[in-house]
Write a protein that holds these residues in place. Structure first.
Motif, PDB file in Angstrom:
ATOM      1  N   LEU A 119      -2.866   0.242   1.024  1.00 16.27           N
ATOM      2  CA  LEU A 119      -1.587   0.916   0.834  1.00 16.27           C
ATOM      3  C   LEU A 119      -1.768   2.391   0.513  1.00 16.27           C
ATOM      4  N   THR A 120      -2.819   2.718  -0.218  1.00 16.83           N
ATOM      5  CA  THR A 120      -3.105   4.126  -0.511  1.00 16.83           C
ATOM      6  C   THR A 120      -3.417   4.891   0.757  1.00 16.83           C
TER       7      THR A 120
ATOM      8  N   VAL B 261      11.638   6.190   2.799  1.00 18.85           N
ATOM      9  CA  VAL B 261      11.881   4.754   2.949  1.00 18.85           C
ATOM     10  C   VAL B 261      10.554   3.995   3.018  1.00 18.85           C
ATOM     11  N   PHE B 262       9.589   4.541   3.745  1.00 20.84           N
ATOM     12  CA  PHE B 262       8.262   3.924   3.838  1.00 20.84           C
ATOM     13  C   PHE B 262       7.636   3.794   2.456  1.00 20.84           C
TER      14      PHE B 262
ATOM     15  N   THR C  76       5.931   0.221  -1.831  1.00 18.28           N
ATOM     16  CA  THR C  76       5.963  -0.055  -3.266  1.00 18.28           C
ATOM     17  C   THR C  76       6.570  -1.429  -3.517  1.00 18.28           C
ATOM     18  N   GLY C  77       7.671  -1.725  -2.848  1.00 21.94           N
ATOM     19  CA  GLY C  77       8.298  -3.034  -2.971  1.00 21.94           C
ATOM     20  C   GLY C  77       7.377  -4.153  -2.509  1.00 21.94           C
TER      21      GLY C  77
ATOM     22  N   ARG D  12       4.151  -8.757  -3.963  1.00 21.33           N
ATOM     23  CA  ARG D  12       2.872  -9.481  -3.897  1.00 21.33           C
ATOM     24  C   ARG D  12       2.272  -9.643  -5.286  1.00 21.33           C
ATOM     25  N   ALA D  13       2.375  -8.601  -6.112  1.00 21.20           N
ATOM     26  CA  ALA D  13       1.851  -8.684  -7.477  1.00 21.20           C
ATOM     27  C   ALA D  13       2.595  -9.750  -8.275  1.00 21.20           C
TER      28      ALA D  13
END
Length: 105
Positions: free
Chosen positions: A32-33, A76-77, A82-83, A88-89
């Motif tokens: 994701l980073t 939005v991305f 983040t969502g 998942r977390a």
């Protein structure tokens, strides 16, 4: 009490589910980073090297340029990834953490 001597810490650190949790969470974090950095620096690169493209009107005679929807898309991305991480977390990572804590007791 020294945490490195605590047997619970050693049990948690050697637990296979903890190893899986660390590996999965780290991998997802790095992916994701990288995606966020590519998107953000790609946009900054467009600003730096192709201002004419970003200044192109979206429609004939319109005042909105293509840079605006791209910037909004970047926002939005950011919210979406983040969502995705939070979801998942909350599902996978929290369940693994709970399992590890219960096993370490």
């Amino acid at each position: 009490m020294n945490a490195s001597v605590d047997p619970r810490v050693e049990r948690i650190a050697s637990h296979p589910a903890y190893q899986r949790l660390r590996q999965s969470r780290n991998r997802l974090g790095w992916i994701l980073t990288v995606l966020m950095l590519l998107a953000y620096y790609g946009y900054i690169g467009l600003i730096a090297f192709d201002k004419a493209f970003l200044a192109t009107p979206v429609s004939e005679g319109g005042i909105t340029t293509i840079g605006i929807p791209i910037a909004l898309g970047l926002m939005v991305f950011t919210i979406l990834i983040t969502g995705f991480y939070v979801r998942r977390a909350n599902k996978e990572f929290d369940q693994l953490t709970q399992q590890i804590v219960e096993d370490a007791q």
